[in-house]
Design a protein around this motif. Sequence first.
Motif, short mmCIF file in Angstrom:
data_model
loop_
_atom_site.label_atom_id
_atom_site.label_comp_id
_atom_site.label_asym_id
_atom_site.label_seq_id
_atom_site.Cartn_x
_atom_site.Cartn_y
_atom_site.Cartn_z
N THR A 1 0.74 -1.16 -0.06
CA THR A 1 -0.05 0.03 -0.07
C THR A 1 0.94 1.27 -0.05
N ILE A 2 0.70 2.10 -0.95
CA ILE A 2 1.56 3.23 -0.95
C ILE A 2 0.65 4.38 -1.36
N SER A 3 1.25 5.60 -1.61
CA SER A 3 0.39 6.86 -1.71
C SER A 3 -0.22 7.15 -3.14
N TRP A 4 -1.32 6.18 -3.39
CA TRP A 4 -1.80 6.34 -4.56
C TRP A 4 -2.35 7.50 -5.09
N GLU A 5 -2.90 8.49 -4.33
CA GLU A 5 -3.18 9.72 -4.58
C GLU A 5 -2.33 10.91 -4.91
N ASN A 6 -1.00 10.46 -4.40
CA ASN A 6 -0.03 11.49 -4.51
C ASN A 6 0.80 11.68 -5.72
N PRO A 7 0.47 12.78 -6.50
CA PRO A 7 1.12 12.62 -8.03
C PRO A 7 2.69 12.89 -7.95
N ASN A 8 3.41 13.18 -7.20
CA ASN A 8 4.84 12.88 -6.83
C ASN A 8 5.36 11.56 -6.94
N TRP B 1 7.39 -7.05 -18.10
CA TRP B 1 7.66 -6.03 -17.10
C TRP B 1 6.67 -5.84 -16.21
N SER B 2 6.99 -6.10 -14.89
CA SER B 2 6.05 -6.16 -13.74
C SER B 2 5.83 -4.64 -13.05
N ILE B 3 4.65 -4.20 -13.04
CA ILE B 3 4.34 -2.73 -12.45
C ILE B 3 4.04 -2.79 -10.79
N GLY B 4 4.08 -4.19 -10.44
CA GLY B 4 3.74 -3.68 -8.91
C GLY B 4 3.51 -5.21 -8.33
N ASN B 5 3.31 -5.53 -7.08
CA ASN B 5 3.20 -6.53 -6.40
C ASN B 5 2.09 -6.23 -5.04
N GLU B 6 1.12 -7.16 -5.06
CA GLU B 6 0.07 -7.27 -3.94
C GLU B 6 -0.63 -5.83 -3.65
N THR B 7 -0.97 -5.18 -4.71
CA THR B 7 -1.60 -3.86 -4.30
C THR B 7 -3.05 -3.95 -4.17
N LYS C 1 -6.39 3.32 -11.14
CA LYS C 1 -5.79 4.43 -11.85
C LYS C 1 -4.30 4.73 -11.75
N PHE C 2 -3.70 4.54 -10.69
CA PHE C 2 -2.14 4.52 -10.54
C PHE C 2 -1.48 3.41 -11.34
N MET C 3 -2.23 2.34 -11.10
CA MET C 3 -1.65 1.15 -11.76
C MET C 3 -1.66 1.12 -13.30
N SER C 4 -2.85 1.41 -13.66
CA SER C 4 -3.19 1.56 -15.14
C SER C 4 -2.39 2.44 -15.92
N LYS C 5 -2.08 3.52 -15.42
CA LYS C 5 -1.33 4.52 -15.85
C LYS C 5 0.02 3.75 -16.19
N LEU C 6 0.63 3.23 -15.12
CA LEU C 6 1.94 2.52 -15.37
C LEU C 6 1.88 1.49 -16.63
N ALA C 7 0.67 0.49 -16.43
CA ALA C 7 0.44 -0.49 -17.76
C ALA C 7 0.64 0.35 -18.79
N GLU D 1 -7.43 -6.40 -16.75
CA GLU D 1 -7.85 -5.90 -18.17
C GLU D 1 -6.60 -5.44 -18.74
N LYS D 2 -5.70 -4.76 -18.15
CA LYS D 2 -4.74 -3.98 -18.50
C LYS D 2 -3.45 -4.95 -18.72
N LEU D 3 -3.55 -6.10 -18.32
CA LEU D 3 -2.16 -6.89 -18.12
C LEU D 3 -2.49 -7.94 -19.25
N ASP D 4 -1.26 -8.63 -19.87
CA ASP D 4 -1.25 -9.76 -20.65
C ASP D 4 -1.32 -10.96 -20.12
N LEU D 5 -1.14 -11.07 -18.54
CA LEU D 5 -1.36 -12.48 -17.90
C LEU D 5 -2.10 -12.17 -16.52
N VAL D 6 -2.72 -13.41 -16.12
CA VAL D 6 -3.34 -13.47 -14.84
C VAL D 6 -2.23 -13.92 -14.01
#
Length: 606
Positions: free
Chosen positions: A388-395, A420-426, A434-440, A473-478
Motif C-alpha cells: 500500500t503506497i500513496s496512490w493519490e500523491n502525484p509525486n 515488465w511487472s508494475i507491482g506486487n500485492e496492491t 488509476k495509478f497502476m493503469s497509468k503504469l501499464a 484487463e490491462k495486463l497480458d497475464l493472470v
Amino acid sequence: MIKLNKYLLLLLLSVTFFSANAQLVQNIFGRKHISLNGRWNYIIDPYEMGYYDYRHEPFDQTKSGKGGFYDDREQMNKSELIEYNFDLSPTMKIPGDWNSQVEKLQFYEGTIWLRQKFIANPATDKKYVLYFGAVNYEAHVYLNGKKLGVHKGGFTPFQFDVTGKLKDGENFVVVKADNTRKQDEIPTVNTDWWNYGGITRDVLLAELPSDYILDYKVQLSRSNPKQIEGFVKLSNAAAGQTVTVDIPEAGLKTTAKTDASGIAKINIPVKKLNLWSPENPKLYQVSITSATDKVDEKIGFRTIETRGQDILLNGKSIFLRGISMHDENPLIQGRLRGEGDMRMMLQWAKELNCNYVRLAHYTHNEQMNRLADEMGLLVWAEVPVYWTISWENPNTYQNAEKQLSDMIERDKNRAAVIIWSIGNETPLGEPRFKFMSKLADKVRELDQTRLVGAALEVHRKGFNVIVDDPLGEKLDLVSFNQYGGWYWELPKELSKYKFDIKYNKPVIITEVGGDALAGYHADEDTRWSEEFQESLYKHQIPFMNTMSGLRGMTPWILTDFRSPRRQHPFFQDFWNRKGLISETGKKKKAFFVLKDFYDQTAAKYK
C-alpha cells in the motif's frame, strides 16, 4: 509571504537538481571508463549535521553553497574549527551496503556520507559521465564540493554529465546517502525485505566522444518476426547524421539517417536467425556506429506473445518453470556483490530445472539480466510498487513511473527479459486502479516487444479462490500470489478449493510457498519443519494444476532472505524462511518436490 517565497525557492532548487540527472547512456559498461569502486571513507550523520545548519537550512541551498560535509574541508590552521574529517574516518567497500559491513549499522536507517578520491586527466574534446548503478534511497551527489544533483530510488541507475567539472589530477566525489523509509516514496515504509542502505552497485567515470551514441534498441518486431526494428539515438540532436547497425554473423547490416531529434529508426529484414531461447541462449555480436562513436553489444533475438491461454516463445507454447529471488546473498550478508554472487543464484535456479526467474520486488542489477541472457533464463523484471503506497500523491506516481522507465530503458535489449511487472500485492480500489493503469499504459508506450504483468492478490469466498481484479484487463497475464497451505488452510485441505478466474489469459502463479527452518525435522503437520514445507508443495502442485490456463509459476522463494518483519526468535530470527535453499546453501526437502515437477513439465513441453 517571505516564507512562501523561500520554500518555493527551495522547491525550484530541488527540481533543478533532480532534472540535472542526464539521460542514461546505453551500455555504459561497454564504454571507456574508470571504476570508482573500492574503499570509500564514510561518516554516520543521523542528525544530518553535514547537510543542515543549526537553523535546519540546507548548506547547499545558501548563497555560498558552502558549509556541508560535501566540501571535504582540510584544516588550514590550528585555530580553524572543522567538526568532521573524511581522511580520519573509517572506510567501507563500495559497491556494498552499510548494514552488512558495520555491526552497529545493521538496523541503521538515515544519512551516511561517503567520499572517494580519484585521479582524472580530462581531455578537452571528450564528454564525461559520472555513473551510479544504484544508491539506496535518496542520493545527493557532489563533485569537488559542487552539487551535481539528487536521485530518488534505491534500485535504478543514474548519472550526471561532469564535462568541464573535472580537475586535471586529484578529484573527490561525495555522496549523501539516506535510506530512510517514507510513506510517499517507492517503495513505501512497509516492506518484507532488508532496507540495505548505501552505494550498492558500481560507480564509474565514463569517457565518451564529444558526439556519441546515447541510446539504442535492437529487437525482433513483435508483430513481424522477419524484421529487426528499433532505433539509435545520438547525443547531438541534429538531422542527417548517419548510423550503422551491423550483425556480421547473421549477415545483416543497415544504415539510417537521424531526424531532427538525433534519432534514426532502423528496420532490418531478416531471412534466418538463430533465435534465443532457454535451450539455445544464442547472442549475436552487434556493432552500432556513428561518424564519431562505436558501441559493441551482445543481443539475442526472440519473440514473446500470448494467444488465448498460451504463452508463445518464438511461436511455440512454453511453460515458465520459475522461481522468485531477491538481490541478496544468503551466504554472506548484504546485496549481491558481483558476477560470482549472481551466477551462483542463477545456477541454483538452473539446478531446480528453471527456465525462468522472477527478479522481485525491485529492479535488480544490470549484470543479473546480462547473465540471464547468457545462461538461458527468462526474466520477470519488477518495480517496487509494493503493498500500500500513496496512490493519490502525484509525486509518488511520478517517482514510480521514473523507476519503471529507467528499468525499461536500461534492459530493453535483453532477450531474457520477457515481462515488465508494475507491482506486487496492491489492494483493490479506484485510486490504486488509476495509478497502476497509468503504469501499464507507460510500459506499452515504451516497449511493445514484451508482456505486461503484476503480482495480483486473490480473495476467497467459501471454497472458491477468486481472481477478479479490474487491473487484469490491462495486463497480458493472470498473474497472482496465493499462499494456500501457509497463511490460509492446511496443505492437505487444499483439494477442497477451486480457482475462479475472471480472465481468459495465461495464468502465472507469482508466489506460493511456506516457511521451513533448514534442518528442523518433524511430521508434515508441524509448522516450520522441512516436512511441512515439503507437504505444502506436494499438495499445492496438483491444486494449481487444476487450472487449465496454468502456464508458469515462480514459487516464493529460491533462498532464505533477511527481513526485520520476521520476529520469531528461533525459527526466523529476522529471516524469511520460505526459501528452498537455506542461508548455508542447503537444499530443503521441498526443493526436490518442485524439481521433480519441473522435470516432468519440461518433458511435456519439449
